[in-house]
Structure formats: C-alpha cells, structure tokens
Enzyme design. Sequence first.
Site, PDB file in Angstrom:
ATOM      1  N   PHE A 469      -6.037  -1.518  -0.611  1.00 36.45           N
ATOM      2  CA  PHE A 469      -6.186  -3.044  -0.885  1.00 36.45           C
ATOM      3  C   PHE A 469      -4.821  -2.698   0.196  1.00 36.45           C
ATOM      4  CE2 PHE A 469      -6.461  -0.772  -5.290  1.00 36.45           C
ATOM      5  CZ  PHE A 469      -8.399  -1.106  -5.006  1.00 36.45           C
ATOM      6  N   HIS A 470      -4.784  -2.628   1.237  1.00 35.79           N
ATOM      7  CA  HIS A 470      -3.724  -3.142   1.774  1.00 35.79           C
ATOM      8  C   HIS A 470      -4.233  -3.875   3.833  1.00 35.79           C
ATOM      9  CE1 HIS A 470      -1.387  -0.021  -0.835  1.00 35.79           C
ATOM     10  NE2 HIS A 470      -1.968  -1.171  -0.839  1.00 35.79           N
ATOM     11  N   PRO A 471      -5.188  -4.822   3.580  1.00 36.21           N
ATOM     12  CA  PRO A 471      -5.684  -4.982   4.363  1.00 36.21           C
ATOM     13  C   PRO A 471      -4.727  -5.925   5.043  1.00 36.21           C
ATOM     14  CG  PRO A 471      -7.077  -6.089   3.107  1.00 36.21           C
ATOM     15  CD  PRO A 471      -6.432  -5.151   1.863  1.00 36.21           C
TER      16      PRO A 471
END
Length: 539
Positions: A469-471
């Site tokens: 969850f870290h784009p």
Amino acid sequence: MVADDFDYIVVGAGSAGAVMAGRLSEDPNTKVLLLEAGPPDKSFWIHLPIGYGKTMWSKKYNWCFSTDPDPNMNNRQIYWPRGKTLGGSSSINGLIYIRGQREDYDHWASIGNKGWSYDECLPYFKRSERNQRGESEYHGGDGPLSVSDIDAKNELIESFIGGAREIGVPTTDDFNGAKQEGAGYYQLTTWKGWRWSTAKGYLKPARTRPNLRVETLAQASGLILDGTRASGVRYRQHGVMKEAQARGEVLLCAGAIQSPQLLQLSGIGPRDLLNEHDIPVIHDLPGVGENLQDHLQIRLTFEATIPTTNDQLNSLFGQAKLGMQWLFSRSGPLAVGINQGGCFMRSLPDEAPTPDIQFHVATLSADMAGGNVHKFSGFTLSICQLRPESRGYVRIKTTDPFVPPSMQPNYLSTDLDRRTAVAGMKSARAIAKSAAMRPFVKREVKPGPDAGDDEALLEYCRKHGATIFHPSGTCKMGTADDPMAVVDERLRVRGIQGLRVIDCSVMPTLVSGNTNGPIVMMAEKTVDMIREDASSGSV
C-alpha cells in the site's frame, strides 16, 4: 454550475490534504477550501484500529483500485486499496508509524532537492508528532499526530525478536530514532485505543473555523487554467458539476494515482499521451505519471503451536472477549491493529549498506491483508523490499475523469528486486527456524516445503505477491535539468504557476518504510514553504 473564491484549494483530504487544510486555515485571513471525493469518516470501523479489515474492501471508504495485468506477476491484477474519506489512507491503513532512513532524505538532497536532507526534515517530523514517550531528540511531544506504544508484550512477537537476534539483527525499541536497523515492536498512530488519522489530528480541530470549508463527496475532475496558471478546480458533487476559484494556489493532495491523473486530464503531462486522447497540451511534462514505485509484500504463513488471534476471531466467545477487553480498557488486539512487530534488516548484506528488507509480523493469518482469517492457529511473517528499482507508470485511459487510470507497477522487473525478494524470504525462514521461534512453529503453510530453491521462491513471489500500500513517485521532485521531474524542491509544478503537488507522488525515491508519517512531515514542511513564498511574492 456554482463558483466560489478561495485563497487555497486543497484537492484530497488524506494524509497530506488534511494537514494542509488544517495548518493553512490557522491564519484567519486565509480562506481555504478542502475537496474530498469520499464521505465523512463516520464509520466506527475507521476509528477502531483493527477495523481496517472491514474498510479494506469498503467501496464507500476505499477506491478499491486494481492494477493492470503485470507481466512480472504472472499477468495478475493486484488489488490496490486507497482511502476515500476524510483522512484518506490514514483512515484505513495499518497504523504503523515509520519515518524511513536518514539516508533516504539525504539522497533526495544529494540529487539536488535542497532542503530535504534528514536534518532539515527532522524538525517537521517532531512538529507533527505527539509521541506517548514525550519530547526527545528524535520525537515530538505535543503535535497533532498521536503516536503510541504497543504496551502489552506478545509471546509470538517476543520469539520473533529473539529469532532475529539469533541471525544477527539487533533488538531496538525505536525504529524512528538514531538508527532504523533492528527488531522490535512498532509504534502506531493510535491514542488510547483509537485510530489517530490526519482527519482526527489536523482537521477535526479546524472544522469550527469560519475560513475553512470542507466539502465531502466532491470529486475533482480537472484544473481550471488561465494560460499556464492554475486558477481553480472543477469538481462533481451530488451529480452537479461545480467550480471553485483560487486566488493563491491549488494544492493537489490526491495521491500517487489521482494527482498525476488530474494533471494529465488538465493538459499537463507527456505530449504523446495527451495527443492520444486529444487533450490540448498546456505543458509538456514527460514525468507526469512515470516513475511509479511501490513496496511489494510477500507473505509467509505459519501454523502455530499456541492459540493466536485467529482462534479468538474464529470463536464467538473469543470475539466477545476481545470486544470486552477493548470496551473496558481500550486494549488488546482490537486496539493495536494487525501487525504488532517487525524488523529492518539487510537481506543482501554485501550489497546493502542499510536495511533493505522490512518485516511485518502479524499474530493472525489470512490469504491476503484484510481477508478472512484461517481456521488454524496461524501467524504471518511478511517481507517487503525497501528500495525497489522497478518502475511503472500511471496513465489515463480515457478523458472521463471518473474512470480510474491505467496503473502498471512492473513489480520484480529488475534483477536486484528479484534477488532481494528471494533473500528476504530466506531470512524469514531462518528466523522461523531459530531456537527462539522453533517452539511456536508447527509448520510452514505457505510457501511450504515444496518451495525449496530460489526459482520456486521467486515463482511464489510472482504468484502471491501483493502491494503493501505505498505507491509513490509519479510526480517526482527534481531539478530543472531532470527531464522527468514534475515538481521542484518547493513542490511547485514545473512550468505552471499557482500549483503544487503534496503527496507520495512527489517522492523521487520511495522511503524505506511505511509512508504515512513521511507524508505528514512533507505537508508540514510545505505549509511553511507556501507561507514563505506568499510573503515574498514568489508563487
């Protein structure tokens, strides 16, 4: 179509946007509009720390994106949850407070981004933080973002810490102190058993100010441009198209997916892409949407010899006990989310001068984050490579602003990324087989004994790897001589006046850890820069 005038329009009320609106509205002479595409953050599941198992799949509070089929991941589409409510992803994330490594920020500064070294960022980390431990050299004691310890020890986490120590990873009580490397318990963005999002920390105290207007269910569709100056925002609310005008600046805080999408839809981006969709080119900026980076998560599942949170969640009595524990003492698993501990280590010590792998250790197990827990007593060791070399892109597929763009992460597309993923899995297995952990491990469920060599482990990564969850990186910060730079060191969009981007998209390289804390810091720092530029007339 309704129009109104503001000094600043903030697009997106997430980890950055709530900070921007809260801080800028502190000046009573400044009129601020905050636009959020999602609804207010009223759900109980948002505020209960473990509740992100519910919001992970909620189309009401979550964009529920999916990537394009990734050729490096067996052509799978990867589910990408992103927050769609006040607080954005800080209202649905895993709560872990990590800043990254000193070297991350020093690298940003070394490639020409003046003002972004670790020593220059640390005061903003401290200003943002209310740490349970109080103020210190590395921590703040009275900021808006509450950060708490996990007070109760857990025997699985304790055994993991001991196992990590056996393979050479030191024990630490502060991943955000002088040195990140080590194994220990995470600190979380919680306070007295409740989630502490940026909406709660920054926005809630500001909502009574007459100079701040917060509009929910208001999705931006594009920028209003006067030549090469951003003068406002178009948005849709309750089926009606509206416009808002900005006397000062438009501040894009829509995230690494939607900030580049809005720029491209507004004629700011790669010329060939804009021409393909017959969008008039306002400014040819090739880097918009490129440089996409993300942390790929590889989950190893184990059956335990002792009861775990799985057993509690699979039993009505266990659920009732957890509920009562939280209700009466604001403690227990419901108060601390899922991942209680972890470590930062070097899986390739001959190549990585600083930790290249992060572990998240969960006292439960499921096939994916937020999924139904297994029927057996399970726990999870998940690993992610901290600084991936793989690069992808975000590109519009249509001129319809309400259709998600193309998202192609290109996970595992470099040799280093593939070798690091495999080495990380081997490290996880080594810890699980340590003397400290062995009494608690009944069997390795996934990838299991059939994955016995590097090729099989890599195939497991391709088959089961997912986002953590870290784009980031799709509007990268850089110097004027960098053709792919989208914003300058003050986060102003190059070639466009009155427009900045403040979110994970501006990171030139991904930080070594969870991204919520760093984005809060970046927003705090940007507020100061906005005020300085406004007073000097250099906007």
